[in-house]
Design an enzyme around this catalytic site. Structure first.
Site, mmCIF file in Angstrom:
data_model
loop_
_atom_site.group_PDB
_atom_site.id
_atom_site.type_symbol
_atom_site.label_atom_id
_atom_site.label_comp_id
_atom_site.label_asym_id
_atom_site.label_seq_id
_atom_site.Cartn_x
_atom_site.Cartn_y
_atom_site.Cartn_z
ATOM 1 N N ARG A 59 3.128 48.982 58.989
ATOM 2 C CA ARG A 59 4.569 48.770 58.738
ATOM 3 C C ARG A 59 5.107 47.660 59.649
ATOM 4 N NH1 ARG A 59 2.673 51.969 56.091
ATOM 5 N NH2 ARG A 59 2.680 50.173 54.745
ATOM 6 N N GLN A 103 19.453 53.842 59.485
ATOM 7 C CA GLN A 103 18.348 54.813 59.521
ATOM 8 C C GLN A 103 17.019 54.072 59.425
ATOM 9 O OE1 GLN A 103 19.456 58.437 56.835
ATOM 10 N NE2 GLN A 103 20.629 56.697 56.114
ATOM 11 N N ILE A 105 13.842 51.615 60.241
ATOM 12 C CA ILE A 105 13.059 51.287 61.436
ATOM 13 C C ILE A 105 12.651 49.821 61.445
ATOM 14 C CG2 ILE A 105 12.246 53.660 61.733
ATOM 15 C CD1 ILE A 105 9.531 52.718 60.515
ATOM 16 N N HIS A 121 17.067 56.252 63.789
ATOM 17 C CA HIS A 121 15.730 56.817 63.557
ATOM 18 C C HIS A 121 14.637 56.009 64.257
ATOM 19 C CE1 HIS A 121 17.194 59.093 59.683
ATOM 20 N NE2 HIS A 121 17.630 59.616 60.813
ATOM 21 N N GLY A 188 22.834 52.211 50.488
ATOM 22 C CA GLY A 188 21.388 52.367 50.255
ATOM 23 C C GLY A 188 20.769 53.592 50.881
ATOM 24 N N SER A 190 20.147 57.949 50.297
ATOM 25 C CA SER A 190 20.175 58.967 49.235
ATOM 26 C C SER A 190 20.965 60.208 49.607
ATOM 27 C CB SER A 190 18.740 59.376 48.884
ATOM 28 O OG SER A 190 18.126 59.969 50.013
ATOM 29 N N ALA A 232 22.028 46.497 46.198
ATOM 30 C CA ALA A 232 22.802 46.071 47.368
ATOM 31 C C ALA A 232 22.819 44.547 47.501
ATOM 32 C CB ALA A 232 22.235 46.720 48.632
HETATM 33 N N1 APR Z 1 20.240 48.678 46.468
HETATM 34 C C1 APR Z 1 20.963 49.779 46.821
HETATM 35 N N2 APR Z 1 20.444 51.012 46.863
HETATM 36 C C2 APR Z 1 19.153 51.149 46.544
HETATM 37 C C3 APR Z 1 18.330 50.063 46.170
HETATM 38 C C4 APR Z 1 18.939 48.773 46.132
HETATM 39 N N3 APR Z 1 18.253 47.674 45.796
HETATM 40 N N4 APR Z 1 17.085 50.531 45.911
HETATM 41 C C5 APR Z 1 17.129 51.850 46.106
HETATM 42 N N5 APR Z 1 18.367 52.239 46.488
HETATM 43 C C6 APR Z 1 18.865 53.575 46.823
HETATM 44 C C7 APR Z 1 18.160 54.701 46.098
HETATM 45 O O1 APR Z 1 18.791 54.929 44.844
HETATM 46 C C8 APR Z 1 18.331 55.868 47.071
HETATM 47 O O2 APR Z 1 19.543 56.566 46.810
HETATM 48 O O3 APR Z 1 18.586 53.783 48.188
HETATM 49 C C9 APR Z 1 18.415 55.170 48.433
HETATM 50 C C10 APR Z 1 17.181 55.343 49.292
HETATM 51 O O4 APR Z 1 17.011 56.695 49.605
HETATM 52 P P1 APR Z 1 15.803 57.246 50.487
HETATM 53 O O5 APR Z 1 14.519 56.723 49.982
HETATM 54 O O6 APR Z 1 15.971 58.717 50.555
HETATM 55 O O7 APR Z 1 16.044 56.579 51.927
HETATM 56 P P2 APR Z 1 17.038 57.005 53.088
HETATM 57 O O8 APR Z 1 18.274 57.630 52.540
HETATM 58 O O9 APR Z 1 17.179 55.829 53.980
HETATM 59 O O10 APR Z 1 16.183 58.113 53.849
HETATM 60 C C11 APR Z 1 16.731 58.690 55.008
HETATM 61 O O11 APR Z 1 14.702 59.884 55.400
HETATM 62 O O12 APR Z 1 12.399 59.888 55.356
HETATM 63 C C12 APR Z 1 13.505 59.788 56.167
HETATM 64 O O13 APR Z 1 13.655 58.865 58.303
HETATM 65 C C13 APR Z 1 13.539 58.506 56.953
HETATM 66 O O14 APR Z 1 15.426 57.123 57.511
HETATM 67 C C14 APR Z 1 14.805 57.843 56.459
HETATM 68 C C15 APR Z 1 15.637 59.005 55.982
#
Ligand code: APR
Length: 250
Positions: A59, A103, A105, A121, A188, A190, A232
């Site tokens: 990574r 969040q 890294i 994180h 961005g 979830s 985004a």
């Molecule tokens: N533009 C905007 N949003 C986007 C895009 C994009 N191009 N691509 C994906 N997404 C959205 C997805 O629809 C989803 O809702 O970004 C979100 C990503 O969600 P996750 O994969 O769950 O990531 P995140 O919310 O950052 O996870 C939180 O979980 O695993 C742990 O520590 C890790 O920091 C991470 C935390």
């Protein structure tokens, strides 16, 4: 929009998706072909430090500057996208307090020009001594056999990452900034992982306006006053320009 004095922005994996970094919650439930519990828990690191170090080494490499990359890593080099740059522009041109809580890294916000950032994180370009908790910059692979600079022990250096089951960083600073902000923007993410998913409720309690910018509705979408759905890299630069136009000049 009314005149704003203090902004807190929260970002998640979605802001780096258009730079080529996979988000966590893809349909197959795998992250870069690994189960999260095999690479992102303290137990995984105890059980198999070789796998965990290899995973974070992979990574880290594409984020390093071109001069330190071999040809293969250069081809995979990851760059900030227009969403990262839009946040740097917002911070530079907004006449008020600005805090970016991520969040993520990766260092794409820094590469994009953002200044006031808290990585709740952790950061893949840092490592930490398990014994002393000292944190060091990390611009190379970490090997299990590497001797730690501060304690001289092998297998004592770990990626400076908050794994599942561990406490996020900077929680006091973040809570203070949210309680004083009048605009909270979540981009961005979830809404699966707390405490970050609960920040919007803290912002609501502080009386801030709250906006979600995401590809789709997050799990906590109903807590926001407004939403902008789209990629985004496409919608954020437009939102930032509109917002700055609505505010007094610096
Ligand atoms: N533009 C905007 N949003 C986007 C895009 C994009 N191009 N691509 C994906 N997404 C959205 C997805 O629809 C989803 O809702 O970004 C979100 C990503 O969600 P996750 O994969 O769950 O990531 P995140 O919310 O950052 O996870 C939180 O979980 O695993 C742990 O520590 C890790 O920091 C991470 C935390």
């Amino acid at each position: 929009m009314n005149s704003v004095k203090s902004i807190v922005v929260l970002t998640g994996a979605g802001i780096s998706a258009e730079s080529g970094i996979k988000t966590f919650r893809a349909d197959d439930g795998l992250w870069e072909n690994h189960r999260v519990e095999d690479v992102a828990t303290p137990e995984a690191f105890e059980r198999d430090p070789w796998l965990v170090q290899k995973f974070y080494n992979e990574r880290r490499r594409p984020l390093l500057s071109s001069s330190s990359l071999d040809q293969k890593s250069l081809e995979q080099e990851i760059r900030p996208n227009p969403a990262h740059k839009a946040l740097a522009k917002l911070e530079a041109e907004f006449d008020g307090d600005f805090l970016l809580v991520t969040q993520n890294i990766d260092n794409l916000h820094e590469q994009g020009g953002s200044q006031n950032i808290l990585h709740m994180h952790g950061e893949v370009l840092k490592m930490r001594c398990k014994s002393t908790e000292n944190v060091f910059d990390c611009f190379n692979d970490i090997q299990v056999a590497d001797l730690c600079d501060c304690c001289g022990e092998a297998n004592n250096l770990r990626p400076h990452i908050v794994w599942f089951g561990e406490m996020p960083l900077y929680m006091d600073e973040i809570a203070l900034a949210i309680s004083n902000c009048d605009l909270f923007v979540s981009i961005g993410t979830s809404g699966n992982v707390y405490p970050a998913a609960g920040f919007v409720q803290m912002a609501n309690q502080a009386g801030a306006q709250t906006i979600e910018i995401n590809l789709e509705e997050s799990l906590v979408a109903s807590n926001f006053d407004q939403a902008v759905y789209g990629k985004a890299g496409e919608v954020l630069p437009i939102w930032v320009d509109d917002f700055l136009l609505s505010q007094p000049k610096k």
